[in-house]
Design a protein around this motif. Sequence first.
Motif, mmCIF file in Angstrom:
data_model
loop_
_atom_site.group_PDB
_atom_site.id
_atom_site.type_symbol
_atom_site.label_atom_id
_atom_site.label_comp_id
_atom_site.label_asym_id
_atom_site.label_seq_id
_atom_site.Cartn_x
_atom_site.Cartn_y
_atom_site.Cartn_z
ATOM 1 N N CYS A 28 4.006 2.612 -7.716
ATOM 2 C CA CYS A 28 3.449 3.307 -6.552
ATOM 3 C C CYS A 28 4.550 3.588 -5.544
ATOM 4 C CB CYS A 28 2.326 2.472 -5.916
ATOM 5 S SG CYS A 28 2.809 0.797 -5.465
ATOM 6 N N THR A 94 0.883 6.014 -10.571
ATOM 7 C CA THR A 94 -0.155 6.381 -9.600
ATOM 8 C C THR A 94 0.305 7.545 -8.724
ATOM 9 O OG1 THR A 94 0.638 4.837 -7.897
ATOM 10 C CG2 THR A 94 -0.904 3.969 -9.535
ATOM 11 N N MET A 108 -4.935 -0.437 -8.432
ATOM 12 C CA MET A 108 -4.421 -1.721 -7.970
ATOM 13 C C MET A 108 -5.461 -2.827 -8.116
ATOM 14 S SD MET A 108 -1.323 -1.512 -7.226
ATOM 15 C CE MET A 108 -0.219 -0.113 -7.290
ATOM 16 N N ALA A 114 3.134 -4.968 -9.322
ATOM 17 C CA ALA A 114 3.407 -3.620 -8.828
ATOM 18 C C ALA A 114 4.905 -3.398 -8.716
ATOM 19 C CB ALA A 114 2.741 -3.390 -7.475
ATOM 20 N N GLN A 134 -2.367 -1.589 0.160
ATOM 21 C CA GLN A 134 -3.269 -1.818 -0.964
ATOM 22 C C GLN A 134 -2.745 -2.936 -1.864
ATOM 23 O OE1 GLN A 134 -3.211 2.148 -2.490
ATOM 24 N NE2 GLN A 134 -4.899 2.849 -1.220
ATOM 25 N N VAL A 135 -1.445 -2.965 -2.087
ATOM 26 C CA VAL A 135 -0.836 -4.053 -2.857
ATOM 27 C C VAL A 135 -1.043 -5.376 -2.133
ATOM 28 C CG1 VAL A 135 1.361 -4.983 -3.690
ATOM 29 C CG2 VAL A 135 0.863 -2.544 -3.955
ATOM 30 N N ARG A 138 -4.652 -6.819 -2.063
ATOM 31 C CA ARG A 138 -5.047 -7.372 -3.360
ATOM 32 C C ARG A 138 -4.249 -8.614 -3.726
ATOM 33 N NH1 ARG A 138 -9.976 -6.421 -4.607
ATOM 34 N NH2 ARG A 138 -10.541 -4.292 -4.056
#
Length: 718
Positions: A28, A94, A108, A114, A134-135, A138
């Motif tokens: 990403c 992505t 994700m 990642a 977002q990483v 999560r």
Amino acid sequence: MDRSAAHTSASDERVRSPEHALRNVGICAHIDAGKTTLTERVLHLTGRESRIGRVDEGTSVMDWMSEERERGITITAAATRVPWGDCEINLVDTPGHVDFTVEVARCMRVLDGAIVVVDATKGVEPQTETVWRQVDERGIPAIAFANKCERPGADVLACAESLRETLGVTPLVVAYPIGGGDADEPLSGVVDLLERTAHAVDSGGALREIPVPDAVADEVDVLRAELIDALADRDEGLFELVYRGQTPDARALEDALRRLTREREVVPLFCGAALLGHGVPKLLDGVARLLPSPAEAPLPVLFDAESGGITGGDPPQTLALAFKVHSSVRRGTRSDFTFVRIYAGTVAAGTRLWNGRTGSTEEIQSVLRIHASDVEHIGIAHAGDVVALGGLRSTGTGDTLTVEGARVRLEPPLVPEPVLGVLVEPVRDEERLTLRDALEQLVREDPSLRATEDAASGQWLVEGMGELHLDIALARVGDEFGVTPRVGPPRVAFRESVRGHSRGAGEVDRAFGDQRADARVALRLEPLEDAAAAVEVELDPEARAHPEGEGLDGATARAVDSALRTEASTAGPVAGHPLSGTRIVVSDAAMRGSASVEAAWVQAAVAALREALREASGAGEVEVLEPRMAFVVDSPVDVSSGVIGDLNSRHAAMEEVVATGATGRRISGTAPLRHLIGYSTDLRSLSRGRATFTMRPAGFAPIAADGGSERGEFATGR
């Protein structure tokens, strides 16, 4: 011979066991940082592809959609599986454009690691921050890759500082370029700081070790000493070695780095040039050695399917999450594939799984390994794997698949509200059904896209996350379904929110077939703290059991809940915009008659909601909200004053203007979306094509009374 098999640096005993030999990793980054180019290089390096596809030539394997190749951007996440040493890596490329952030988020959701790619000449950019959130949300361990080190201005150490300052992480430089950037010689290789060895990639893609050049030897020694100190500060075993005056070997450094990476205390920073191949083999070593396998990743949280509360205990015998639905046309036949992450058990063709949301059993017709647009049938998939399933008819994004009787579900994805819409209608009446089918298919694939049909006008309102999002969706309607509809100008997706308290009551007393029903429903509206939050529906206990008649039971309660949410989507009393930021509490409900008639309950509840909204509107307690966007403009200094003046005319709220080098300015702030429609075209004209622009949703805010024309725009409704 397979290059990945010949490569032995990743063939460590610690990745030999089958349960630890898989990695699920997503790439990403900000748009144009080089994610797809990196993936193409990986495909070639691992022997998955014989040639290296190029984004600028429209030959990339992973950007397989026609719109992706024409525009040179990634639109939909593409998956593949590659070997590296003793590991198998499920790799997901992505999108980088902000309009497709939801696509990144749902991927994700099911990955264990990642790779965050940054442009070595620019460092962290606006969309890098978005994908990192977002990483981070999560809790996914990550490594970073400073790409484009061959370009003038590339600076790996500046990238590390950018990661530290902007993302708030602790980057550890583990690789350093030889040449490139502002050096006199071109990029010729990368130094591995853990082993203090240098590597280059020849024209055939083979990795070879070279001596560490004298030109970078001093810098390498300083950086390696800093790396050892940083690891020793955070790892007790390594600290003991350093304290006793011993120099840790590469194995000890890697052990410490692995633990700290998986515990998300640090982010290792690799570097190289994906276009040339430099640094990519060491990055793949980092994926295999540092990121966790599915067996080492934490189990997902299980929720009770009925109450929604968190449950304890082990997962059921079979458990999978559907995170993406995709349709493709092969040899004139359209096929639907459902991408799933398997968390427990095995899945094979013929397996029957229970979908708790729909209450139906799905039979799997095929288990597929996806490579961009190609599919490979496999016999069985095991826990930890990411595969595609064929034959699922009622399963959508976010659905949990398990054994029947297991009343659990996994956390569904959160989908943001759309911010922009267009009216769409068929050119010819005979195309109406085809257009309807096309829009329904696109909405099923993309949860951030919405299409609502107005039966009276024969038009559809298609809403999405931005201009590009809608352009791509409607282009697919033509490319894949052969129908090109009329499309109106973009219109902003306004919201209406009740900011006070109001009440309403509705009664329906009439015959329904051979039954007569007298249903009464009373409800109240309460404001939520967040005016843009999704509507909530609650039922008081009194509404479930009423002393004067039959109350709402399970089935009728669900019907009333669904009807109120549906009505709220078009019920705004000012202009019919969707309702938000409001809690609907059904406070009283009673049914008189021989039987409970669901239609009577629904009609009474809708009537009560309309009365409560009229009361709120009459009291002046309804607020119209508009989407705002956070923007970043990178502009040459000689045109920056004109850019700022133009942004001020668009009612922008400036946050900062900072220098980027000697000749650039970065301008950031927020502005109403309605004033930014078409801004990229205007900016190109204003700056003679020299300025760039990115934006992302920044929530909703009360509409500003900045002119009668704008107020008329939202007052006309949908």
